[in-house]
Design a protein around this motif. Sequence first.
Motif, PDB file in Angstrom:
ATOM      1  N   LEU A  92      38.446  46.702  39.967  1.00 14.86           N
ATOM      2  CA  LEU A  92      39.799  46.345  40.367  1.00 14.86           C
ATOM      3  C   LEU A  92      40.482  45.408  39.382  1.00 14.86           C
ATOM      4  CD1 LEU A  92      39.322  45.748  44.194  1.00 14.86           C
ATOM      5  CD2 LEU A  92      40.445  47.692  43.103  1.00 14.86           C
ATOM      6  N   GLN A  93      39.708  44.521  38.767  1.00 19.00           N
ATOM      7  CA  GLN A  93      40.316  43.528  37.894  1.00 19.00           C
ATOM      8  C   GLN A  93      40.968  44.144  36.671  1.00 19.00           C
ATOM      9  OE1 GLN A  93      40.612  40.488  38.954  1.00 19.00           O
ATOM     10  NE2 GLN A  93      39.467  41.052  40.789  1.00 19.00           N
ATOM     11  N   MET A 100      49.966  35.651  39.713  1.00 21.32           N
ATOM     12  CA  MET A 100      50.239  36.107  41.068  1.00 21.32           C
ATOM     13  C   MET A 100      51.453  37.038  41.121  1.00 21.32           C
ATOM     14  SD  MET A 100      49.494  32.621  43.234  1.00 21.32           S
ATOM     15  CE  MET A 100      49.702  33.456  44.800  1.00 21.32           C
ATOM     16  N   ILE A 101      52.422  36.821  40.238  1.00 20.05           N
ATOM     17  CA  ILE A 101      53.605  37.682  40.231  1.00 20.05           C
ATOM     18  C   ILE A 101      53.229  39.096  39.817  1.00 20.05           C
ATOM     19  CG2 ILE A 101      55.841  38.085  39.142  1.00 20.05           C
ATOM     20  CD1 ILE A 101      56.188  35.075  38.947  1.00 20.05           C
ATOM     21  N   ASP A 102      52.466  39.226  38.713  1.00 17.55           N
ATOM     22  CA  ASP A 102      52.041  40.552  38.253  1.00 17.55           C
ATOM     23  C   ASP A 102      51.158  41.230  39.298  1.00 17.55           C
ATOM     24  OD1 ASP A 102      53.440  40.442  35.928  1.00 17.55           O
ATOM     25  OD2 ASP A 102      51.745  39.907  34.655  1.00 17.55           O
ATOM     26  N   GLN A 103      50.242  40.466  39.885  1.00 19.15           N
ATOM     27  CA  GLN A 103      49.349  41.047  40.879  1.00 19.15           C
ATOM     28  C   GLN A 103      50.120  41.555  42.078  1.00 19.15           C
ATOM     29  OE1 GLN A 103      46.456  37.983  41.696  1.00 19.15           O
ATOM     30  NE2 GLN A 103      45.110  38.646  40.051  1.00 19.15           N
ATOM     31  N   GLY A 104      51.078  40.773  42.559  1.00 19.42           N
ATOM     32  CA  GLY A 104      51.878  41.228  43.694  1.00 19.42           C
ATOM     33  C   GLY A 104      52.697  42.465  43.365  1.00 19.42           C
ATOM     34  N   PHE A 105      53.265  42.492  42.176  1.00 15.76           N
ATOM     35  CA  PHE A 105      54.058  43.651  41.752  1.00 15.76           C
ATOM     36  C   PHE A 105      53.194  44.912  41.712  1.00 15.76           C
ATOM     37  CE2 PHE A 105      55.454  46.279  38.087  1.00 15.76           C
ATOM     38  CZ  PHE A 105      56.677  46.709  38.599  1.00 15.76           C
ATOM     39  N   ILE A 106      51.999  44.799  41.130  1.00 17.72           N
ATOM     40  CA  ILE A 106      51.113  45.950  41.002  1.00 17.72           C
ATOM     41  C   ILE A 106      50.631  46.413  42.370  1.00 17.72           C
ATOM     42  CG2 ILE A 106      48.878  46.718  40.109  1.00 17.72           C
ATOM     43  CD1 ILE A 106      49.349  44.815  37.725  1.00 17.72           C
ATOM     44  N   MET A 107      50.213  45.472  43.218  1.00 18.62           N
ATOM     45  CA  MET A 107      49.689  45.862  44.519  1.00 18.62           C
ATOM     46  C   MET A 107      50.774  46.486  45.395  1.00 18.62           C
ATOM     47  SD  MET A 107      46.602  45.533  44.296  1.00 18.62           S
ATOM     48  CE  MET A 107      46.454  46.228  45.938  1.00 18.62           C
ATOM     49  N   ILE A 118      40.456  54.211  42.616  1.00 24.06           N
ATOM     50  CA  ILE A 118      39.123  54.830  42.671  1.00 24.06           C
ATOM     51  C   ILE A 118      38.214  54.121  41.678  1.00 24.06           C
ATOM     52  CG2 ILE A 118      37.854  56.992  42.443  1.00 24.06           C
ATOM     53  CD1 ILE A 118      40.593  58.424  42.854  1.00 24.06           C
ATOM     54  N   THR A 119      37.187  53.444  42.175  1.00 20.84           N
ATOM     55  CA  THR A 119      36.212  52.757  41.333  1.00 20.84           C
ATOM     56  C   THR A 119      34.825  53.331  41.609  1.00 20.84           C
ATOM     57  OG1 THR A 119      35.560  50.994  42.870  1.00 20.84           O
ATOM     58  CG2 THR A 119      37.626  50.681  41.649  1.00 20.84           C
ATOM     59  N   PRO A 120      33.859  53.095  40.723  1.00 17.71           N
ATOM     60  CA  PRO A 120      32.497  53.566  40.997  1.00 17.71           C
ATOM     61  C   PRO A 120      31.910  52.972  42.276  1.00 17.71           C
ATOM     62  CG  PRO A 120      32.733  53.037  38.676  1.00 17.71           C
ATOM     63  CD  PRO A 120      33.985  52.550  39.353  1.00 17.71           C
ATOM     64  N   ARG A 121      32.394  51.817  42.674  1.00 18.32           N
ATOM     65  CA  ARG A 121      31.864  51.166  43.882  1.00 18.32           C
ATOM     66  C   ARG A 121      32.498  51.698  45.155  1.00 18.32           C
ATOM     67  NH1 ARG A 121      33.189  46.423  46.767  1.00 18.32           N
ATOM     68  NH2 ARG A 121      34.866  45.914  45.307  1.00 18.32           N
ATOM     69  N   LYS A 122      33.813  51.967  45.110  1.00 17.22           N
ATOM     70  CA  LYS A 122      34.513  52.327  46.335  1.00 17.22           C
ATOM     71  C   LYS A 122      35.882  52.894  46.007  1.00 17.22           C
ATOM     72  CE  LYS A 122      36.439  50.177  50.533  1.00 17.22           C
ATOM     73  NZ  LYS A 122      36.180  51.362  51.368  1.00 17.22           N
ATOM     74  N   ILE A 123      36.415  53.708  46.932  1.00 20.96           N
ATOM     75  CA  ILE A 123      37.796  54.160  46.861  1.00 20.96           C
ATOM     76  C   ILE A 123      38.617  53.256  47.775  1.00 20.96           C
ATOM     77  CG2 ILE A 123      39.415  56.039  47.324  1.00 20.96           C
ATOM     78  CD1 ILE A 123      37.186  58.004  46.801  1.00 20.96           C
ATOM     79  N   PHE A 124      39.621  52.602  47.199  1.00 19.68           N
ATOM     80  CA  PHE A 124      40.461  51.673  47.952  1.00 19.68           C
ATOM     81  C   PHE A 124      41.791  52.346  48.293  1.00 19.68           C
ATOM     82  CE2 PHE A 124      37.614  48.998  45.511  1.00 19.68           C
ATOM     83  CZ  PHE A 124      37.238  48.027  46.421  1.00 19.68           C
ATOM     84  N   ASP A 125      42.125  52.303  49.575  1.00 17.38           N
ATOM     85  CA  ASP A 125      43.425  52.783  50.046  1.00 17.38           C
ATOM     86  C   ASP A 125      44.250  51.556  50.450  1.00 17.38           C
ATOM     87  OD1 ASP A 125      45.629  53.874  51.226  1.00 17.38           O
ATOM     88  OD2 ASP A 125      44.536  55.208  52.580  1.00 17.38           O
ATOM     89  N   MET A 140      42.003  37.250  44.542  1.00 14.91           N
ATOM     90  CA  MET A 140      41.807  35.805  44.531  1.00 14.91           C
ATOM     91  C   MET A 140      40.629  35.441  43.643  1.00 14.91           C
ATOM     92  SD  MET A 140      41.003  33.212  47.703  1.00 14.91           S
ATOM     93  CE  MET A 140      39.406  34.006  47.972  1.00 14.91           C
ATOM     94  N   TYR A 141      39.494  36.136  43.804  1.00 21.77           N
ATOM     95  CA  TYR A 141      38.327  35.846  42.979  1.00 21.77           C
ATOM     96  C   TYR A 141      38.629  36.139  41.508  1.00 21.77           C
ATOM     97  CZ  TYR A 141      35.853  35.795  47.445  1.00 21.77           C
ATOM     98  OH  TYR A 141      35.459  35.514  48.721  1.00 21.77           O
ATOM     99  N   GLY A 142      39.400  37.189  41.256  1.00 22.20           N
ATOM    100  CA  GLY A 142      39.738  37.552  39.885  1.00 22.20           C
ATOM    101  C   GLY A 142      40.550  36.477  39.195  1.00 22.20           C
ATOM    102  N   ARG A 143      41.520  35.879  39.917  1.00 25.78           N
ATOM    103  CA  ARG A 143      42.314  34.801  39.324  1.00 25.78           C
ATOM    104  C   ARG A 143      41.431  33.607  38.972  1.00 25.78           C
ATOM    105  NH1 ARG A 143      46.110  36.239  43.346  1.00 25.78           N
ATOM    106  NH2 ARG A 143      45.404  34.547  44.690  1.00 25.78           N
ATOM    107  N   GLN A 144      40.514  33.275  39.868  1.00 27.37           N
ATOM    108  CA  GLN A 144      39.624  32.150  39.609  1.00 27.37           C
ATOM    109  C   GLN A 144      38.726  32.429  38.404  1.00 27.37           C
ATOM    110  OE1 GLN A 144      37.617  31.814  43.373  1.00 27.37           O
ATOM    111  NE2 GLN A 144      39.299  30.700  44.362  1.00 27.37           N
ATOM    112  N   GLU A 145      38.188  33.636  38.331  1.00 26.77           N
ATOM    113  CA  GLU A 145      37.315  33.987  37.223  1.00 26.77           C
ATOM    114  C   GLU A 145      38.082  34.024  35.911  1.00 26.77           C
ATOM    115  OE1 GLU A 145      33.801  34.973  35.214  1.00 26.77           O
ATOM    116  OE2 GLU A 145      34.235  34.054  37.149  1.00 26.77           O
ATOM    117  N   LEU A 146      39.335  34.507  35.953  1.00 21.36           N
ATOM    118  CA  LEU A 146      40.148  34.548  34.738  1.00 21.36           C
ATOM    119  C   LEU A 146      40.351  33.154  34.175  1.00 21.36           C
ATOM    120  CD1 LEU A 146      41.952  36.036  32.717  1.00 21.36           C
ATOM    121  CD2 LEU A 146      43.833  35.808  34.345  1.00 21.36           C
ATOM    122  N   HIS A 147      40.628  32.177  35.043  1.00 13.81           N
ATOM    123  CA  HIS A 147      40.803  30.807  34.573  1.00 13.81           C
ATOM    124  C   HIS A 147      39.520  30.273  33.946  1.00 13.81           C
ATOM    125  CE1 HIS A 147      44.741  30.761  36.170  1.00 13.81           C
ATOM    126  NE2 HIS A 147      44.417  30.608  37.445  1.00 13.81           N
TER     127      HIS A 147
END
Length: 257
Positions: A92-93, A100-107, A118-125, A140-147
């Motif tokens: 997903l990342q 947060m602005i880009d993430q909200g726009f994309i989601m 569609i990821t190897p782990r799961k299909i997200f709807d 949320m975890y992705g933002r923390q990891e990015l920092h």
Amino acid sequence: MFHDPALPPDGRYAMLLRKSREDVEAERAGRFETLAAHEHELRRLADRLGIRIARVFRDIQSGDRLDRLDETMELVTGVIRGEWDGILVIDLQRITRGDMIDQGFIMNAFLYSGTLIITPRKIFDPRDEWDRESLERDLMYGRQELHRISGRLIDGKARRSQDGQYLGSIAPFGWKKVVIDRMKTIRPDEHHDHLVLMVEDLMLWRRNPDQIARDNNLAGIYTARGGLWDGKTVRNLCSNLLIAGYVSWNTRVTTVV
């Protein structure tokens, strides 16, 4: 075992291959080509799901902002227009990493268009409540990891610069990048004597920058990037402290407005 429901084989599906900063650093260290490995895994996933990939979007440069990722931006624009039934991505990342602005726009693009991730782990709807909550947690975890990753990379570059390593992507004219004892540095190349002559001519007022640029162009001597010379290029090169043996890093500060 892949437990997600079967997808319509006649749907329109695209693949996003996007490098992260970790991938770029790993490849500089000589490890495998990241996007090729991801593409191979996602094509195997598509075969298992019985779907066909109509287009592959590749962003070979890492970036924190959506407007700097041309391929990702084009993909999201297509999602908004309802051009795709699903997007294959290694995690997903790769789609949603950013502020947060880009993430909200994309989601919102995926939510209102009903496009699956569609990821190897799961299909997200995104329209499914449980999947949407899972996506929000990952964001949320992705933002923390990015920092954390950004901080580690910046600290690492600062340490290497303090050790005297050259971190630029291209060596200045008259120099070449080399690695000695696992340290990145530069050494004189075949144009180094000509560089010394340029500096001496400026210091002794034998030629001005425009004259040096004209003479270089007439002689078929190109800049470090393979372009033509002008007076400004000559002045910038000859005033660069690097050619006197001083390493600098992070002297240009970018402010996002």
